[in-house]
Design an enzyme around this catalytic site. Sequence first.
Site, PDB file in Angstrom:
ATOM      1  N   SER A 189       0.827  -1.214   0.000  1.00  0.00           N
ATOM      2  CA  SER A 189       0.000   0.000   0.000  1.00  0.00           C
ATOM      3  C   SER A 189       0.857   1.258   0.000  1.00  0.00           C
ATOM      4  CB  SER A 189      -0.935   0.001   1.214  1.00  0.00           C
ATOM      5  OG  SER A 189      -0.184   0.017   2.428  1.00  0.00           O
ATOM      6  N   ARG A 225       0.323   3.244  -3.704  1.00  0.00           N
ATOM      7  CA  ARG A 225      -0.454   4.493  -3.628  1.00  0.00           C
ATOM      8  C   ARG A 225       0.312   5.627  -4.314  1.00  0.00           C
ATOM      9  NH1 ARG A 225      -0.754   4.595   1.258  1.00  0.00           N
ATOM     10  NH2 ARG A 225      -2.876   3.890   1.661  1.00  0.00           N
ATOM     11  N   ASN A 258      -0.776   7.214  -8.253  1.00  0.00           N
ATOM     12  CA  ASN A 258      -1.130   8.624  -8.430  1.00  0.00           C
ATOM     13  C   ASN A 258      -0.186   9.328  -9.395  1.00  0.00           C
ATOM     14  OD1 ASN A 258      -3.400   9.754  -6.464  1.00  0.00           O
ATOM     15  ND2 ASN A 258      -2.333   8.105  -5.390  1.00  0.00           N
TER      16      ASN A 258
END
Length: 267
Positions: free
Chosen positions: A197, A201, A205
């Site tokens: 994670s 993440r 993005n």
Amino acid sequence: MAAEHELTPSSYIGHHLSFLQHPVGQGSFWTLNVDSLVTAFILGVLGTGFLWWVVRGATSGVPNKRQAFVELAVEFVDNQAKGMFHGDRKFIAPTALTVGLWVLLMNAMDFLPADLIGWFTNFFAPHGFRIVPTADVNTTFALALSVWLLMIYFSIAVKGLGGWIHELFCTPFGSNPLLWPANFLFNMVEYISKPLSHSLRLFGNMYAGEIIFLLLWMMASVGLVGAFFAVVLGFAWAIFHILIVALQAYIFMMLTIVYIAMAHESH
């Protein structure tokens, strides 16, 4: 022949998403993304050099603008660490500041025009040179795994090797030997999910932001109308992307603090 070299959205984007790769040994499984490594290294040196330059010129009197800016950043990060970690912050706060600044600089490379960078880097990277290291999942995984290893190190340093192993097998459901497999599997899910994670993440993005910029620049090739809308939309997206660049660096920094702080806690 002209059709083979016709510019299409897929070929344009694919060209700009190509890495400058170097295999490690003949027939080796490992391949280095040279562009990500070089850019990340240069930005790390620049970020560290900037902080060193400010600290070297720091005075005890009225601070100048750059000293005031760095002092505000240091105080901000230290306050964030203080809110989650109640021990000695001599390591965790500087580490978080270094990680946050480094990720911010790498994210900010997304604002540089892809075609201008491509034109310049074609002199030494004819097959592509990607200027945004955090849009490379290898970079984000390396950063996340570094934090993950620090988390394990502090867990063992604080609790001892025996205490850490005991925690793996005896929490959160209890120390009954019948519950050891369930405890271990539960803790493995937690340990594996943290670097996943943490890295994905940031990568997701920044990769999405890079794709949107490339699509907007591709629009400029349609004609005057396309160029107009590409400039307007590109400017609007760049303003919004400032928030994404800063927010993702902040989140990565905060998770670094959280994971290292959690390593000092006992269940």
